[in-house]
Design a protein around this motif. Structure first.
Motif: not given
Length: 252
Positions: A76-84, A126-129
């Motif tokens: 949750x922390x990773x996806x909230x702050x990181x641009x892919x 997982x990334x797309x979700x």
């Protein structure tokens, strides 16, 4: 003394057990995640397994495998702050780490009918979700078959985001136009081509932050042989970016 073990369920996911990490105050755990996860965007090109960037920053996703509680909190922390980063070309859709979400249809629609899309099963589901921040880089060719292929990939990528329910709230988009014609005059993209290419993005609604880089051709490669676009066309590109932004930031 043997190191601590954690159990794995039948699907291969680590089961929840209290670990030393989970016993730390949440503020310290967040500081650890801050050190492990990058502040810069995660590139679309190939990277070492378990890492997020090639540079000297000490980034790793291995902590996500510790247990379920840590995976839920850290991801949750990773996806909230990181641009892919995601790149779309006539060869397909490339997600972070250089993994293809699709593989190319080599006939590029030459035999008639709609362009075929061949998806890779389970590629970065997982990334797309979970992804919240995306940088979409599109390489579009002016020639008809190749242009149609890229446009189809854009549409396919948007549909996958919608199917997986991605909680996307920030999007960066840019288009790099390519021309494979070697004889003169060189073809160049039009505003209508840019609109057709990017229109599927308007299905993404309620985004908090949308920004467009260049979607019009650079005055290099197209300008001297085909003539650069007019003031009217330049204004049409501005209006196109504004329209796309408004559509994606609109609340449903």
């Amino acid at each position: 003394m043997e190191p601590p073990h954690y159990a794995v369920d039948s699907r291969g996911a680590p089961q929840s057990q209290t670990s030393l990490l989970q016993r730390l105050p949440v503020e310290l755990r967040l500081q650890i995640y801050d050190l492990l996860f990058p502040t810069k965007s995660v590139p679309y090109h190939a990277i070492t397994h378990g890492e997020l960037r090639h540079d000297a920053s000490p980034t790793s996703t291995k902590i996500l495998c510790l247990n379920r509680d840590t995976h839920a909190e850290a991801s949750a922390y990773l996806y909230a702050r990181t641009v892919f980063e995601v790149r779309i070309t006539p060869s397909g859709i490339v997600l972070c780490g250089g993994r293809y979400m699709t593989y190319p249809a080599y006939d590029f629609g030459k035999h008639g009918g709609p362009t075929k899309i061949f998806g890779v099963e389970g590629a970065w589901d997982g990334l797309l979700r979970n992804v919240r921040r995306l940088e979409l880089r599109i390489t579009a060719w002016v020639q008809g078959n190749l242009f149609d292929m890229v446009a189809a990939y854009v549409q396919y990528f948007v549909s996958r985001l919608l199917d997986e329910g991605a909680p996307l709230d920030q999007l960066r988009v840019s288009v790099e136009w390519q021309n494979g014609v070697t004889n003169f005059p060189i073809s160049r993209p039009t505003v209508d081509m840019a609109r057709k290419l990017l229109q599927p993005l308007t299905l993404l609604k309620g985004l908090r932050d949308v920004r467009f880089g260049r979607v019009d051709p650079l005055p290099v490669g197209f300008a001297y042989s085909a003539g650069y676009y007019s003031v009217t066309e330049e204004q049409q590109y501005v209006e196109l970016r504004e329209w796309l932004t408004g559509e994606m930031m609109a609340r449903t």
